[in-house]
Design a protein around this motif. Structure first.
Motif, PDB file in Angstrom:
ATOM      1  N   GLY A  22       0.885  -1.135  -0.178  1.00 43.40           N
ATOM      2  CA  GLY A  22      -0.004  -0.045   0.081  1.00 43.40           C
ATOM      3  C   GLY A  22       0.804   1.220   0.021  1.00 43.40           C
ATOM      4  N   VAL A  23       0.248   2.283  -0.330  1.00 41.65           N
ATOM      5  CA  VAL A  23       0.825   3.510  -0.007  1.00 41.65           C
ATOM      6  C   VAL A  23      -0.335   4.773   0.372  1.00 41.65           C
ATOM      7  CG1 VAL A  23       0.033   4.408  -2.445  1.00 41.65           C
ATOM      8  CG2 VAL A  23       2.185   5.492  -1.718  1.00 41.65           C
ATOM      9  N   VAL A  24       0.455   5.700   1.364  1.00 46.82           N
ATOM     10  CA  VAL A  24      -0.407   6.654   1.958  1.00 46.82           C
ATOM     11  C   VAL A  24       0.174   8.082   1.242  1.00 46.82           C
ATOM     12  CG1 VAL A  24      -1.247   8.119   3.741  1.00 46.82           C
ATOM     13  CG2 VAL A  24      -1.052   5.455   3.757  1.00 46.82           C
ATOM     14  N   VAL A  25      -0.417   8.900   0.748  1.00 43.02           N
ATOM     15  CA  VAL A  25       0.150  10.156   0.036  1.00 43.02           C
ATOM     16  C   VAL A  25      -0.265  11.385   1.063  1.00 43.02           C
ATOM     17  CG1 VAL A  25       0.302  11.606  -1.654  1.00 43.02           C
ATOM     18  CG2 VAL A  25       0.068   9.403  -2.203  1.00 43.02           C
ATOM     19  N   ILE A  26       0.559  12.074   1.614  1.00 46.44           N
ATOM     20  CA  ILE A  26       0.317  13.315   2.439  1.00 46.44           C
ATOM     21  C   ILE A  26       0.932  14.540   1.865  1.00 46.44           C
ATOM     22  CG2 ILE A  26       0.029  11.836   4.311  1.00 46.44           C
ATOM     23  CD1 ILE A  26       2.881  12.654   5.447  1.00 46.44           C
ATOM     24  N   ALA A  27       0.066  15.534   2.113  1.00 47.37           N
ATOM     25  CA  ALA A  27       0.810  16.977   1.899  1.00 47.37           C
ATOM     26  C   ALA A  27      -0.418  17.831   2.630  1.00 47.37           C
ATOM     27  CB  ALA A  27       0.505  17.168   0.737  1.00 47.37           C
ATOM     28  N   ASP A  28       0.169  19.257   3.063  1.00 54.59           N
ATOM     29  CA  ASP A  28      -0.448  19.927   4.067  1.00 54.59           C
ATOM     30  C   ASP A  28      -1.019  19.513   5.211  1.00 54.59           C
ATOM     31  OD1 ASP A  28       0.080  22.111   1.973  1.00 54.59           O
ATOM     32  OD2 ASP A  28      -1.553  21.352   0.685  1.00 54.59           O
ATOM     33  N   GLY A  29      -0.349  18.776   5.583  1.00 49.04           N
ATOM     34  CA  GLY A  29      -0.905  18.176   6.927  1.00 49.04           C
ATOM     35  C   GLY A  29      -2.040  17.021   6.577  1.00 49.04           C
ATOM     36  N   LYS A  30      -2.549  16.960   5.492  1.00 48.43           N
ATOM     37  CA  LYS A  30      -3.730  16.003   5.224  1.00 48.43           C
ATOM     38  C   LYS A  30      -3.239  14.807   4.525  1.00 48.43           C
ATOM     39  CE  LYS A  30      -6.637  18.798   7.347  1.00 48.43           C
ATOM     40  NZ  LYS A  30      -7.609  18.405   8.402  1.00 48.43           N
ATOM     41  N   ILE A  31      -4.111  13.725   4.756  1.00 48.85           N
ATOM     42  CA  ILE A  31      -4.003  12.502   3.605  1.00 48.85           C
ATOM     43  C   ILE A  31      -4.407  12.858   2.401  1.00 48.85           C
ATOM     44  CG2 ILE A  31      -4.788  10.260   3.323  1.00 48.85           C
ATOM     45  CD1 ILE A  31      -4.648   9.959   6.605  1.00 48.85           C
ATOM     46  N   GLN A  32      -3.936  12.834   1.451  1.00 45.94           N
ATOM     47  CA  GLN A  32      -4.488  13.053  -0.060  1.00 45.94           C
ATOM     48  C   GLN A  32      -4.792  11.807  -0.712  1.00 45.94           C
ATOM     49  OE1 GLN A  32      -4.360  16.304  -0.699  1.00 45.94           O
ATOM     50  NE2 GLN A  32      -3.488  17.009   1.172  1.00 45.94           N
ATOM     51  N   ALA A  33      -4.141  10.782  -0.459  1.00 44.89           N
ATOM     52  CA  ALA A  33      -4.637   9.491  -1.071  1.00 44.89           C
ATOM     53  C   ALA A  33      -4.177   8.461  -0.263  1.00 44.89           C
ATOM     54  CB  ALA A  33      -4.207   9.367  -2.551  1.00 44.89           C
ATOM     55  N   VAL A  34      -4.793   7.076  -0.245  1.00 39.74           N
ATOM     56  CA  VAL A  34      -4.393   5.895   0.352  1.00 39.74           C
ATOM     57  C   VAL A  34      -4.946   4.691  -0.455  1.00 39.74           C
ATOM     58  CG1 VAL A  34      -6.447   6.201   1.929  1.00 39.74           C
ATOM     59  CG2 VAL A  34      -4.417   4.461   2.266  1.00 39.74           C
ATOM     60  N   GLY A  35      -4.244   3.787  -0.651  1.00 41.54           N
ATOM     61  CA  GLY A  35      -4.507   2.692  -1.604  1.00 41.54           C
ATOM     62  C   GLY A  35      -3.405   1.691  -1.930  1.00 41.54           C
ATOM     63  N   ALA A  36      -3.768   0.706  -2.838  1.00 36.31           N
ATOM     64  CA  ALA A  36      -2.778  -0.182  -3.404  1.00 36.31           C
ATOM     65  C   ALA A  36      -1.846   0.697  -4.125  1.00 36.31           C
ATOM     66  CB  ALA A  36      -3.269  -1.132  -4.092  1.00 36.31           C
ATOM     67  N   GLN A  37      -0.445   0.352  -4.308  1.00 33.02           N
ATOM     68  CA  GLN A  37       0.623   0.994  -4.845  1.00 33.02           C
ATOM     69  C   GLN A  37       0.269   0.907  -6.360  1.00 33.02           C
ATOM     70  OE1 GLN A  37       4.568  -0.089  -3.711  1.00 33.02           O
ATOM     71  NE2 GLN A  37       3.900  -0.240  -1.512  1.00 33.02           N
ATOM     72  N   LYS A  38      -0.140  -0.275  -6.981  1.00 32.61           N
ATOM     73  CA  LYS A  38      -0.710  -0.224  -8.410  1.00 32.61           C
ATOM     74  C   LYS A  38      -1.775   0.429  -8.993  1.00 32.61           C
ATOM     75  CE  LYS A  38      -3.145  -4.485  -7.458  1.00 32.61           C
ATOM     76  NZ  LYS A  38      -3.162  -5.993  -8.106  1.00 32.61           N
ATOM     77  N   THR A  39      -2.480   0.837  -7.985  1.00 31.86           N
ATOM     78  CA  THR A  39      -3.657   1.730  -8.504  1.00 31.86           C
ATOM     79  C   THR A  39      -3.608   3.102  -7.956  1.00 31.86           C
ATOM     80  OG1 THR A  39      -4.898   0.694  -6.581  1.00 31.86           O
ATOM     81  CG2 THR A  39      -5.001  -0.314  -8.680  1.00 31.86           C
ATOM     82  N   THR A  40      -2.847   3.623  -7.205  1.00 28.18           N
ATOM     83  CA  THR A  40      -2.689   4.685  -6.486  1.00 28.18           C
ATOM     84  C   THR A  40      -1.718   5.610  -7.160  1.00 28.18           C
ATOM     85  OG1 THR A  40      -3.709   3.789  -4.327  1.00 28.18           O
ATOM     86  CG2 THR A  40      -2.884   6.021  -4.404  1.00 28.18           C
ATOM     87  N   PRO A  41      -1.934   6.560  -7.737  1.00 30.60           N
ATOM     88  CA  PRO A  41      -1.000   7.349  -8.470  1.00 30.60           C
ATOM     89  C   PRO A  41      -0.092   8.114  -7.363  1.00 30.60           C
ATOM     90  CG  PRO A  41      -2.896   7.925  -9.366  1.00 30.60           C
ATOM     91  CD  PRO A  41      -3.517   7.060  -8.451  1.00 30.60           C
ATOM     92  N   ILE A  42       1.128   8.226  -7.569  1.00 34.68           N
ATOM     93  CA  ILE A  42       1.953   9.253  -6.672  1.00 34.68           C
ATOM     94  C   ILE A  42       2.418  10.325  -7.675  1.00 34.68           C
ATOM     95  CG2 ILE A  42       4.319   9.309  -5.653  1.00 34.68           C
ATOM     96  CD1 ILE A  42       4.127   6.305  -5.133  1.00 34.68           C
ATOM     97  N   PRO A  43       2.187  11.519  -7.027  1.00 32.26           N
ATOM     98  CA  PRO A  43       2.507  12.784  -7.748  1.00 32.26           C
ATOM     99  C   PRO A  43       3.678  13.062  -7.936  1.00 32.26           C
ATOM    100  CG  PRO A  43       0.741  13.012  -5.708  1.00 32.26           C
ATOM    101  CD  PRO A  43       1.574  11.708  -5.777  1.00 32.26           C
TER     102      PRO A  43
END
Length: 392
Positions: A22-43
């Motif tokens: 999995g992957v959790v994307v964070i910015a500005d103190g908030k969670i921006q995205a969470v999900g499987a790495q293969k389906t969750t784009p990393i900016p």
């Protein structure tokens, strides 16, 4: 926008499920995205951190915690802020300083305001929890509690606490057998405060009546309350068998036997138990220490006891010495799924205190309160609102 971070792991737990790879994307103190790495784009341009076999989960939430190294949040703003920093070692990202005085609730409010102004160096203060002064005497063996440490349940007296807290008190413990307890309970419920049974030698019937007036929570289940007997179910029996009651549980296996922990979990389920620490003395080596009230405490083997009291008496314990990750580990060691143990320290206490819209789970838009731990639940990194506040 602040720097974007993408946190990757073979196990991302949100309290209800485990996302593999999995992957959790964070910015500005908030969670921006969470999900499987293969389906969750990393900016593009994001800082990518891969934690490998270590676990990413929501940060833990401690709704019952007094202090550390004998320094109580009730005593000063400095202690409150120090506690916020100390507990991040155990993966705690939000907490309710547990106090019993007007200055104590004021310190919690001032600490929260200071964090908003100066940033987060420790766990976020989310309000306060009053364990006292509207309690019944504990009547510990050989140590009758001084009447001066308690106050009669009173709407007028409580309103002084409420004003000092700027309306930030989240939970109040009450001795249901004291005159005026139910009137005060109804008043506090009208303010949106969670009212909890605590420190009472009352029985099953009075607890059932207390629920009708708005008591919906049990402070450290089993401890300092009448136990479950097959003909006298006591407060414990009422709490275990009624779905309207949420329960705290000190899961160090010392305050509560593992079998009793298991009974509570089977009766209440993961959603109605919050893993707490009731922390007071963590961070100190074994030895003797003097509380502000003059009582001598002996810290030994992960628990503090009143010096001179019978060590075989459960109620001579005086607070825990373990951080919150230990409770998660102990519940998992009982055989419960890791995500369920995590839930009891995250989204469950968040829901109980009305904090679940902003923290407690890994969901888009919530605060980036995150903890990383190894397979044995040893804390490696603690992140509060997107800021790393502890790193091993």
């Amino acid at each position: 926008m602040s720097k974007i971070r993408a946190l990757k792991s073979k196990q991302v737990i949100d309290g209800y499920r485990t996302i593999h790879d999995g992957v959790v994307v964070i910015a500005d103190g908030k969670i921006q995205a969470v999900g499987a790495q293969k389906t969750t784009p990393i900016p593009e341009g994001a800082e990518v951190v891969d934690y490998g076999d270590n676990v990413i989960s929501p940060g833990f939430i401690d709704i019952h915690i007094h202090g550390y190294k004998g320094l109580r949040a009730n005593s000063s703003l400095e202690n409150t802020m120090g506690l916020a920093e100390f507990i991040t070692q155990g993966g705690t990202t939000s907490f309710l300083p547990t106090v019993d005085s007007v200055p104590g609730v004021r310190y919690a409010y001032e600490g929260a305001e200071l964090q908003k102004k100066e940033g987060y160096k420790g766990a976020a203060i989310r309000g306060s929890h009053m364990e006292g002064p509207f309690l019944s005497p504990k009547n510990l063996p050989g140590r009758p509690e001084a009447d001066s440490s308690l106050l009669p349940p009173s709407i007028e007296l409580f309103d002084e606490f409420w004003e000092a807290s700027h309306g930030q008190i989240k939970m109040v413990d009450i001795g249901i057998d004291r005159p005026g307890a139910f009137e005060l309970t109804r008043h506090m419920r009208d303010l949106g405060i969670v009212v909890s049974i605590a420190h009472s030698k009352s029985g099953y019937d009075l607890m059932m009546e207390a629920m009708e007036h708005g008591v919906t929570h049990a402070t450290h289940l089993y401890n300092v309350m009448t136990g479950l007997h097959h003909r006298r179910p006591g407060i414990t029996g009422a709490c275990l068998t009624n779905d309207m009651i949420d329960c705290e549980l000190i899961c160090d296996t010392l305050h509560v036997h593992p079998a009793a922990m298991e009974i509570a979990i089977r009766c209440k389920g993961y959603d109605r138990i919050a893993i707490i620490t009731d922390l007071t003395m963590a961070g100190l080596p074994d030895g003797e220490y003097v509380r502000p009230d003059g009582v001598v405490l002996e810290v030994k083997g992960g628990v503090s006891r009143m010096k001179g009291a019978d060590p075989n008496q459960d109620n001579t314990m005086s607070g825990s010495c373990f951080l919150q990750n230990v409770g998660v580990r102990k519940v998992h060691e009982l055989g419960h799924p890791l995500h369920a143990a995590v839930r009891m320290a995250t989204i469950s206490p968040a829901r109980m205190m009305g904090l679940d819209k902003v923290t407690g789970s890994l969901e888009v838009g919530k605060d980036a309160d995150i903890v990383v731990f190894d397979p044995d639940v040893n804390i490696l990194e603690t992140i509060v609102k997107g800021t790393t506040v502890y790193q091993k």
